[in-house]
Design an enzyme around this catalytic site. Structure first.
Site, PDB file in Angstrom:
ATOM      1  N   CYS A 107      20.520  27.711  50.414  1.00 55.54           N
ATOM      2  CA  CYS A 107      21.258  27.865  49.154  1.00 55.54           C
ATOM      3  C   CYS A 107      20.326  28.264  47.998  1.00 55.54           C
ATOM      4  O   CYS A 107      19.866  29.393  47.954  1.00 55.54           O
ATOM      5  CB  CYS A 107      22.034  26.589  48.851  1.00 55.54           C
ATOM      6  SG  CYS A 107      23.334  26.813  47.619  1.00 55.54           S
ATOM      7  N   GLN A 131      17.690  31.701  47.433  1.00 53.67           N
ATOM      8  CA  GLN A 131      17.509  32.560  46.264  1.00 53.67           C
ATOM      9  C   GLN A 131      16.045  32.569  45.807  1.00 53.67           C
ATOM     10  O   GLN A 131      15.498  33.611  45.443  1.00 53.67           O
ATOM     11  CB  GLN A 131      18.424  32.071  45.141  1.00 53.67           C
ATOM     12  CG  GLN A 131      19.905  32.150  45.475  1.00 53.67           C
ATOM     13  CD  GLN A 131      20.763  31.262  44.586  1.00 53.67           C
ATOM     14  OE1 GLN A 131      20.311  30.751  43.577  1.00 53.67           O
ATOM     15  NE2 GLN A 131      22.009  31.064  44.996  1.00 53.67           N
ATOM     16  N   ASN A 170      28.302  26.319  48.110  1.00 57.97           N
ATOM     17  CA  ASN A 170      28.334  25.846  46.734  1.00 57.97           C
ATOM     18  C   ASN A 170      27.247  26.565  45.956  1.00 57.97           C
ATOM     19  O   ASN A 170      26.114  26.106  45.897  1.00 57.97           O
ATOM     20  CB  ASN A 170      28.111  24.328  46.673  1.00 57.97           C
ATOM     21  CG  ASN A 170      27.921  23.832  45.246  1.00 57.97           C
ATOM     22  OD1 ASN A 170      28.288  24.515  44.288  1.00 57.97           O
ATOM     23  ND2 ASN A 170      27.326  22.659  45.099  1.00 57.97           N
ATOM     24  N   TYR A 177      25.061  31.812  42.048  1.00 58.79           N
ATOM     25  CA  TYR A 177      24.154  32.959  42.003  1.00 58.79           C
ATOM     26  C   TYR A 177      24.050  33.571  43.390  1.00 58.79           C
ATOM     27  O   TYR A 177      24.346  32.921  44.394  1.00 58.79           O
ATOM     28  CB  TYR A 177      22.761  32.537  41.515  1.00 58.79           C
ATOM     29  CG  TYR A 177      22.694  32.211  40.047  1.00 58.79           C
ATOM     30  CD1 TYR A 177      22.194  33.134  39.130  1.00 58.79           C
ATOM     31  CD2 TYR A 177      23.146  30.987  39.574  1.00 58.79           C
ATOM     32  CE1 TYR A 177      22.136  32.828  37.773  1.00 58.79           C
ATOM     33  CE2 TYR A 177      23.099  30.677  38.217  1.00 58.79           C
ATOM     34  CZ  TYR A 177      22.595  31.604  37.329  1.00 58.79           C
ATOM     35  OH  TYR A 177      22.545  31.309  35.992  1.00 58.79           O
ATOM     36  N   HIS A 227      25.671  26.391  53.606  1.00 56.95           N
ATOM     37  CA  HIS A 227      25.115  25.081  53.945  1.00 56.95           C
ATOM     38  C   HIS A 227      25.360  24.767  55.420  1.00 56.95           C
ATOM     39  O   HIS A 227      26.418  24.232  55.776  1.00 56.95           O
ATOM     40  CB  HIS A 227      25.741  23.993  53.060  1.00 56.95           C
ATOM     41  CG  HIS A 227      25.148  23.929  51.694  1.00 56.95           C
ATOM     42  ND1 HIS A 227      24.014  23.201  51.414  1.00 56.95           N
ATOM     43  CD2 HIS A 227      25.518  24.515  50.531  1.00 56.95           C
ATOM     44  CE1 HIS A 227      23.706  23.330  50.135  1.00 56.95           C
ATOM     45  NE2 HIS A 227      24.602  24.133  49.567  1.00 56.95           N
ATOM     46  N   GLU A 275      24.147  22.444  57.202  1.00 61.05           N
ATOM     47  CA  GLU A 275      24.204  21.004  57.457  1.00 61.05           C
ATOM     48  C   GLU A 275      25.583  20.417  57.187  1.00 61.05           C
ATOM     49  O   GLU A 275      25.897  19.308  57.618  1.00 61.05           O
ATOM     50  CB  GLU A 275      23.150  20.281  56.610  1.00 61.05           C
ATOM     51  CG  GLU A 275      23.545  19.963  55.202  1.00 61.05           C
ATOM     52  CD  GLU A 275      23.662  21.164  54.272  1.00 61.05           C
ATOM     53  OE1 GLU A 275      24.262  21.047  53.193  1.00 61.05           O
ATOM     54  OE2 GLU A 275      23.134  22.241  54.637  1.00 61.05           O
TER      55      GLU A 275
END
Length: 368
Positions: A257, A261, A299, A302, A342, A344
């Site tokens: 996540c 970036q 979630n 960007y 994600h 996990e």
């Protein structure tokens, strides 16, 4: 209890307050997940944001505490159509009303979340103020307009660990020759499930604060540099970016996540703010290498600019099937890889977990 939600464009929504009395300010964002409100509210990546659920009934199975992603709620406030007052589940320890009250966070229900979601999709996310104990819409709008943009906020310092912490891998879980491998995890607001997924595979972990310098990281003699999820603008994570630059090509580097970036920025790519982001447990992602699609939990506000990857050595491995944004990259020659979703969180429910964490084990020389 009276409550009002005011947006920077002048929109005023009055409803019924629950949780704590007070004012919450932040970027109003929506998530499409049906369940998982415990996980979402305690996800440090929601720091600086007021969280709104598109699903109309939230809180029906109560709050157990077993699935918290951190020690406390990080979302600034909660917006729902209806908050269940009498949850029913054998593990429930308290209602979502009591959960927010205990955490000092305000919530508002009786809200037309569909209208607000459509507005966010059309006009983009906006700053908002949620005030419980009052229905003064003019005040709420004024507070929202004077609150800083999320791009200007320093959020990482509010969620990172304060000092290094060692977490030994699960005993006997490492599959491979030699002793268990050691990963230094740059904690930018890491979720517990990420720690658990590395831990249960027998990997020793040292969590370090977001401001840790490369020289200090090197002192831990890591076999892997891992960059976690977190809130806000990735360009503000300058120390984490420098850490990736320092270790790229010397040891494997991986991230999830926000970490995805940051890795991309460190390798020379660019990021940009999405109009309304991806938040929920139903985002379709295409693996361009294996030519398959799976459902992911996401979630983020960007994304990595695909065109800016040229010349970085990174290539797009995963693509969002809805809007074609970058969902993951790998390096052509080095052990550097990351995902925007994600793994996990097991939205598929299990398809992305082993795909990512299995690769982590593999690059460390372990057996799957």
């Amino acid at each position: 209890m009276k409550a009002v939600l005011g947006l920077e464009d002048g929109t005023v929504i009055k409803g019924t307050g629950f949780g704590a009395e007070g004012t919450a300010c932040g970027e109003l964002v929506f998530t499409t997940q049906f369940t998982g409100y415990e996980e979402a509210l305690t996800d440090p990546s929601y720091k600086g944001q007021i969280l709104m659920f598109t699903y109309p009934l939230i809180g029906n199975y109560g709050v157990s505490g077993e699935r918290f992603q951190s020690d406390n709620i990080h979302a600034e406030g909660l917006v729902v159509r209806e908050a269940c007052k009498k949850p029913y589940h054998y593990k429930s320890a308290r209602s979502i009303h009591k959960f927010l009250e205990d955490e000092g966070k305000p919530g508002i229900e009786g809200v037309d979340t569909r209208m607000l979601t459509i507005g966010a999709r059309e006009h983009g996310t906006m700053r908002a103020a949620l005030i419980t104990g009052s229905d003064d819409g003019e005040e709420a709008v004024d507070v929202a307009r004077n609150f800083p943009q999320i791009t200007d906020e320093e959020l990482i310092a509010l969620v990172t660990c304060k000092e290094p912490r060692f977490i030994p891998g699960a005993e006997g879980a490492w599959k491979g020759s030699g002793k268990p491998k050691h990963a230094v995890v740059v904690d930018l607001g890491i979720k517990r499930n990420i720690i658990n997924n590395l831990h249960k595979r027998g990997i020793d972990l040292t969590l370090v604060p977001a401001t840790t310098k490369p020289k200090e990281i090197a002192g831990y003699e890591p076999d892997l540099l891992f960059v976690s999820n977190g809130p806000g603008d990735p360009e503000k994570a300058t120390d984490a970016i420098n850490a990736v630059k320092a270790f790229a090509g010397t040891i494997p580097v991986a991230g999830i996540c926000f970490g995805h970036q940051i890795i991309s920025l460190a390798m020379g790519a660019r990021t940009y703010k999405l109009k309304f982001g991806h938040r929920g447990g139903n985002q379709p992602v295409k693996d361009l290498v294996e030519n398959r699609i799976f459902i992911s939990s996401q979630n983020h506000g960007y994304a990595v600019d695909a065109d800016s990857l040229e010349g970085t050595g990174l290539y797009v491995k995963y693509l969002n099937a809805n809007d074609k944004t970058v969902e993951g990259v790998s390096h052509k020659d080095l052990d550097i890889f990351s995902v925007q979703f994600h793994p996990e969180a097991q939205a598929g429910p299990m398809d992305t977990e082993e795909t990512f964490f299995g690769k982590v084990v593999k690059v460390l020389g372990g057996d799957l």
